[in-house]
Design an enzyme around this catalytic site. Sequence first.
Site, PDB file in Angstrom:
ATOM      1  N   LYS A 225      78.018  35.440  31.832  1.00 31.75           N
ATOM      2  CA  LYS A 225      79.491  35.334  31.755  1.00 31.75           C
ATOM      3  C   LYS A 225      80.043  36.183  30.622  1.00 31.75           C
ATOM      4  CE  LYS A 225      78.040  31.891  28.971  1.00 31.75           C
ATOM      5  NZ  LYS A 225      76.806  31.174  29.075  1.00 31.75           N
TER       6      LYS A 225
ATOM      7  N   VAL B 218      79.412  30.778  35.738  1.00 25.27           N
ATOM      8  CA  VAL B 218      80.378  29.701  35.476  1.00 25.27           C
ATOM      9  C   VAL B 218      79.780  28.378  35.923  1.00 25.27           C
ATOM     10  CG1 VAL B 218      82.687  28.799  35.916  1.00 25.27           C
ATOM     11  CG2 VAL B 218      82.317  31.263  35.852  1.00 25.27           C
TER      12      VAL B 218
ATOM     13  N   LYS C 261      84.803  31.649  30.953  1.00 25.42           N
ATOM     14  CA  LYS C 261      84.697  31.081  32.300  1.00 25.42           C
ATOM     15  C   LYS C 261      86.084  30.877  32.918  1.00 25.42           C
ATOM     16  CE  LYS C 261      80.373  28.974  30.900  1.00 25.42           C
ATOM     17  NZ  LYS C 261      79.782  27.808  30.211  1.00 25.42           N
TER      18      LYS C 261
HETATM   19  N1  LIG Z   1      70.011  29.054  29.810  1.00 26.37           N
HETATM   20  C1  LIG Z   1      70.944  28.566  30.605  1.00 26.37           C
HETATM   21  O1  LIG Z   1      70.972  27.374  30.913  1.00 26.37           O
HETATM   22  C2  LIG Z   1      71.993  29.480  31.168  1.00 26.37           C
HETATM   23  C3  LIG Z   1      73.008  28.936  31.995  1.00 26.37           C
HETATM   24  C4  LIG Z   1      73.957  29.792  32.574  1.00 26.37           C
HETATM   25  C5  LIG Z   1      73.913  31.151  32.295  1.00 26.37           C
HETATM   26  N2  LIG Z   1      72.937  31.636  31.459  1.00 26.37           N
HETATM   27  C6  LIG Z   1      72.935  33.058  31.192  1.00 26.37           C
HETATM   28  O2  LIG Z   1      71.706  33.619  31.666  1.00 26.37           O
HETATM   29  C7  LIG Z   1      71.306  34.702  30.818  1.00 26.37           C
HETATM   30  C8  LIG Z   1      69.877  34.447  30.310  1.00 26.37           C
HETATM   31  O3  LIG Z   1      69.847  33.260  29.567  1.00 26.37           O
HETATM   32  P1  LIG Z   1      68.445  32.617  29.126  1.00 26.37           P
HETATM   33  O4  LIG Z   1      68.795  31.289  28.543  1.00 26.37           O
HETATM   34  O5  LIG Z   1      67.465  32.684  30.224  1.00 26.37           O
HETATM   35  O6  LIG Z   1      67.996  33.628  27.940  1.00 26.37           O
HETATM   36  P2  LIG Z   1      66.588  33.702  27.209  1.00 26.37           P
HETATM   37  O7  LIG Z   1      65.810  32.483  27.442  1.00 26.37           O
HETATM   38  O8  LIG Z   1      66.869  34.120  25.808  1.00 26.37           O
HETATM   39  O9  LIG Z   1      65.823  34.900  27.957  1.00 26.37           O
HETATM   40  C9  LIG Z   1      66.221  36.232  27.858  1.00 26.37           C
HETATM   41  C10 LIG Z   1      65.172  37.091  28.538  1.00 26.37           C
HETATM   42  O10 LIG Z   1      65.640  38.427  28.604  1.00 26.37           O
HETATM   43  C11 LIG Z   1      64.747  39.312  27.928  1.00 26.37           C
HETATM   44  N3  LIG Z   1      65.596  40.278  27.230  1.00 26.37           N
HETATM   45  C12 LIG Z   1      66.671  39.999  26.451  1.00 26.37           C
HETATM   46  N4  LIG Z   1      67.252  41.122  26.016  1.00 26.37           N
HETATM   47  C13 LIG Z   1      66.512  42.136  26.529  1.00 26.37           C
HETATM   48  C14 LIG Z   1      66.594  43.552  26.437  1.00 26.37           C
HETATM   49  N5  LIG Z   1      67.565  44.145  25.737  1.00 26.37           N
HETATM   50  N6  LIG Z   1      65.673  44.286  27.089  1.00 26.37           N
HETATM   51  C15 LIG Z   1      64.701  43.692  27.797  1.00 26.37           C
HETATM   52  N7  LIG Z   1      64.568  42.358  27.934  1.00 26.37           N
HETATM   53  C16 LIG Z   1      65.468  41.597  27.298  1.00 26.37           C
HETATM   54  C17 LIG Z   1      63.910  38.450  27.006  1.00 26.37           C
HETATM   55  O11 LIG Z   1      62.646  39.078  26.811  1.00 26.37           O
HETATM   56  P3  LIG Z   1      61.437  38.357  25.986  1.00 26.37           P
HETATM   57  O12 LIG Z   1      60.986  37.237  26.863  1.00 26.37           O
HETATM   58  O13 LIG Z   1      60.426  39.412  25.806  1.00 26.37           O
HETATM   59  O14 LIG Z   1      62.077  37.881  24.713  1.00 26.37           O
HETATM   60  C18 LIG Z   1      63.830  37.150  27.811  1.00 26.37           C
HETATM   61  O15 LIG Z   1      62.781  37.215  28.744  1.00 26.37           O
HETATM   62  C19 LIG Z   1      72.376  34.806  29.728  1.00 26.37           C
HETATM   63  O16 LIG Z   1      73.337  35.746  30.117  1.00 26.37           O
HETATM   64  C20 LIG Z   1      72.973  33.409  29.719  1.00 26.37           C
HETATM   65  O17 LIG Z   1      74.313  33.387  29.238  1.00 26.37           O
HETATM   66  C21 LIG Z   1      71.986  30.842  30.903  1.00 26.37           C
END
Ligand SMILES: NC(=O)c1ccc[n+]([C@@H]2O[C@H](COP(=O)([O-])OP(=O)(O)OC[C@H]3O[C@@H](n4cnc5c(N)ncnc54)[C@H](OP(=O)(O)O)[C@@H]3O)[C@@H](O)[C@H]2O)c1
Length: 433
Positions: free
Chosen positions: A106, A133, A206
Amino acid sequence: MQEAINVGLCGLGTVGSGVVKILENHKRDIVHQVGCPIEVKKILVNDVNKKRDEAVDSALLTSNVEELVEDPEIDVIVEVMGGIDGTYKVLEKALQNKKHIVTANKDMMAVYGAPLLQLANENQCDVRYEASVAGGIPIIRSLTDGLASDRINKIMGIVNGTTNYILTKMMDEGRTFEDVLEEAQRLGYAEADPSSDIDGIDAARKVSLLSTLAFSMPVDLSDVDVRGIRGMSYDDLAYAEQLGYTIKLLGIAARGEDKIEMSVQPTLVPHSHPLASIKDEYNAVYVYGDAVGETMFYGPGAGQLPTATAVVSDLMDVVKNIRLGVTGRSSVNPQYQKNLKELDEVFSKFFFRLEAEDEAGTFLAITSEFAAHDVSLDKIIQMPKGNDKTAEIVLVTHQASRAQIDDILKKLESLSVIRGIHSYYRVEGEEEQ
Ligand SMILES: NC(=O)c1ccc[n+]([C@@H]2O[C@H](COP(=O)([O-])OP(=O)(O)OC[C@H]3O[C@@H](n4cnc5c(N)ncnc54)[C@H](OP(=O)(O)O)[C@@H]3O)[C@@H](O)[C@H]2O)c1
């Protein structure tokens, strides 16, 4: 069996791992629905050497984004890595190379949504962002499909789980904001830097995404009037409770004639309102349509599998379009120019908590300011406070414009009997009589 559709997965963190799990665990049903296998061909991560879930084949990992966006065999990029500017550049390149996009981001969509969708149209590509969202709640699809034939007049919702968790714990356990925030950080419900959540920015992103869709108007984050819950006092919640209300951080977007208003702010809702009963980290979005009336969507606003469900459902939608040869046709450009209400056109009831001198004439001095601005009062509580001749005064107004309320606040600040204005919040919904 039809040829597989290949996916480049950007990110293998919380959501990315969930996407891999759902594609694997629900493989048979997914193939049945879309008519072909969906294969993850490459996974972009920061660190390929990091220890990971054994279920993922390490040969798929790369830290070189070119291996995804330049691979002619990859049809869809699923972006679940987060980030704004750099991530937009990656997706821009992917669209130029005719790859469809599914994202949960988002932050990036609130800034770059319009150019991304424009570029997708030019390249006959699909872009889907349901998970951005309210995580697992299919609210975007409800607006664009289920309620597409209706005219949406208002959306009101709890779209940030962290702040709802904090407000729930403060109220139910009589604890301070700081204490609950510290606990939420320890339990992983709040980030180490919680600003985006507690200052309302995450919710505002959102609200801008939902408003663009619901009102077919190109708006962005800077158009949303934002106030978060940082430093909110337990006393606000307790007085609201005494008056029959619960305080929630609500995102509100409403249309009146041809103008819209958008805000994120702590808001009092009557105990009888369905949003008052949404607890902990859950999300809920209330939608008012001209024809359908009131509908409410409720569920987990984040978390690995709920969010990944939304991502994979988007992916399946794109795959179906690829197979039917109809990609790039479903996104519709906004129909109207941006037209935002002025402050004297935004109306609601308001709650005030003031500290004033506990002496004759105080009450009259305060209520006179409201009367002078043509704002009448619905509820009033006055409580003596300690022994220092101070009283706490809590008021709820009838309908007033934001401009009237801003003027009243300025006047109250200059009144000699006022010792402090602790808080003022919007009030929504009708109480039961
Ligand atoms: N978590 C939730 O419940 C949730 C809910 C709704 C939306 N979202 C959205 O979903 C997205 C991901 O969230 P998440 O919680 O899954 O994040 P996360 O756990 O921090 O995971 C991020 C992943 O992306 C990789 N990464 C990050 N930056 C990178 C880059 N510049 N180049 C290459 N790889 C990169 C990381 O690599 P490494 O593993 O090597 O560190 C990791 O595997 C975000 O936009 C978040 O706002 C998340």
